[in-house]
Design a protein around this motif. Structure first.
Motif, mmCIF file in Angstrom:
data_model
loop_
_atom_site.group_PDB
_atom_site.id
_atom_site.type_symbol
_atom_site.label_atom_id
_atom_site.label_comp_id
_atom_site.label_asym_id
_atom_site.label_seq_id
_atom_site.Cartn_x
_atom_site.Cartn_y
_atom_site.Cartn_z
ATOM 1 N N ALA A 173 -15.951 -31.168 64.025
ATOM 2 C CA ALA A 173 -15.612 -32.294 63.158
ATOM 3 C C ALA A 173 -15.635 -31.867 61.696
ATOM 4 O O ALA A 173 -16.528 -31.133 61.274
ATOM 5 N N PRO A 174 -14.670 -32.329 60.893
ATOM 6 C CA PRO A 174 -14.719 -32.042 59.450
ATOM 7 C C PRO A 174 -15.900 -32.755 58.815
ATOM 8 O O PRO A 174 -16.150 -33.929 59.110
ATOM 9 N N PRO A 175 -16.653 -32.064 57.951
ATOM 10 C CA PRO A 175 -17.867 -32.669 57.393
ATOM 11 C C PRO A 175 -17.622 -33.637 56.239
ATOM 12 O O PRO A 175 -18.372 -34.583 56.051
ATOM 13 N N ASN A 176 -16.580 -33.375 55.447
ATOM 14 C CA ASN A 176 -16.382 -34.133 54.211
ATOM 15 C C ASN A 176 -15.056 -34.893 54.225
ATOM 16 O O ASN A 176 -14.057 -34.415 54.775
ATOM 17 N N PHE A 177 -15.050 -36.051 53.567
ATOM 18 C CA PHE A 177 -13.850 -36.879 53.481
ATOM 19 C C PHE A 177 -13.697 -37.411 52.056
ATOM 20 O O PHE A 177 -14.686 -37.679 51.379
ATOM 21 N N VAL A 178 -12.439 -37.555 51.623
ATOM 22 C CA VAL A 178 -12.159 -38.171 50.328
ATOM 23 C C VAL A 178 -11.473 -39.509 50.581
ATOM 24 O O VAL A 178 -10.617 -39.629 51.470
ATOM 25 N N ILE A 179 -11.861 -40.520 49.816
ATOM 26 C CA ILE A 179 -11.309 -41.873 49.943
ATOM 27 C C ILE A 179 -10.634 -42.236 48.630
ATOM 28 O O ILE A 179 -11.249 -42.141 47.558
ATOM 29 N N LYS A 180 -9.367 -42.650 48.700
ATOM 30 C CA LYS A 180 -8.648 -43.084 47.494
ATOM 31 C C LYS A 180 -8.025 -44.448 47.745
ATOM 32 O O LYS A 180 -7.694 -44.800 48.881
#
Length: 204
Positions: A173-180
């Protein structure tokens, strides 16, 4: 194991993407921003091959800016989506890009909108959508919890539910996410959801 998803709420649209740059079994970085600000009121989230994604999204961004520079008015979200779809369709018959796109925007007289554009140049206007392995979980979570007219707080809560599910269920699983987010006040970064920070190269 890319994950890109988005939804439309009451007066805004929100896009989320993982921030892992991966090749084969290697993770090159975990702070790659895959959600581009196209112009003042448009966002473009892309998944796919790293080189294709960077080249194609920058090409679209610069052409959207060129149109506004030449004509004095920006493209509407629908026009930008159709232009993007046209460029993918043209490339498909020459040198195809393996890029899947969610394009979100806000237009003064129309409000927020979200468009789904896949690598074979399929275009749909949607209220919620996802690409990548994370879509297996995001789409079911959004089917269960999404409703039209969501507030920002409700939408972010749903986004967090999707991120928790991706982290729990995907093998890698990808650890980091960006929310815009994009609304009447413009397109901007809303938050990061990080479980791993890039420490950079260790000193020799």
């Amino acid at each position: 194991m890319e994950s890109v998803f988005g939804l439309v709420g009451d007066g805004f649209a929100i896009l989320v993407a993982d921030s892992s740059a991966v090749h084969s079994i290697l993770v090159h970085k975990s702070n790659e921003d895959k959600v581009m600000i196209l112009d003042s009121h448009k966002l473009l989230a892309a998944s796919g091959e790293g080189g294709d994604r960077a080249q194609f999204t920058e090409y679209i961004q610069k052409n959207v800016a060129l149109y506004q520079f030449r004509n004095g008015i920006p493209l509407t979200t629908a026009a930008a989506a159709n232009f993007t779809r046209g460029e993918l369709a043209t490339a498909l018959r020459k040198n195809p890009y393996f890029v899947n796109i969610l394009l979100a925007g806000y237009d003064k007289d129309i409000g927020p909108s979200l468009y789904y554009i896949d690598y074979i140049a399929t275009l749909h206007k949607i209220e919620k959508g996802a690409f990548g392995y994370g879509s297996y979980f995001c789409l079911s979570m959004m089917d269960r919890h999404y409703h039209s007219g969501m507030t920002v707080e409700e939408a972010v809560d749903l986004v967090d539910k999707c991120i928790v599910e991706i982290r729990a269920r995907l093998v890698v699983a990808p650890p980091n996410f960006v929310i815009k987010i994009v609304d009447k006040d413009g397109a901007r970064e809303y938050a990061w959801r990080e479980s791993v920070k890039d420490a950079g190269l260790a000193a020799a």
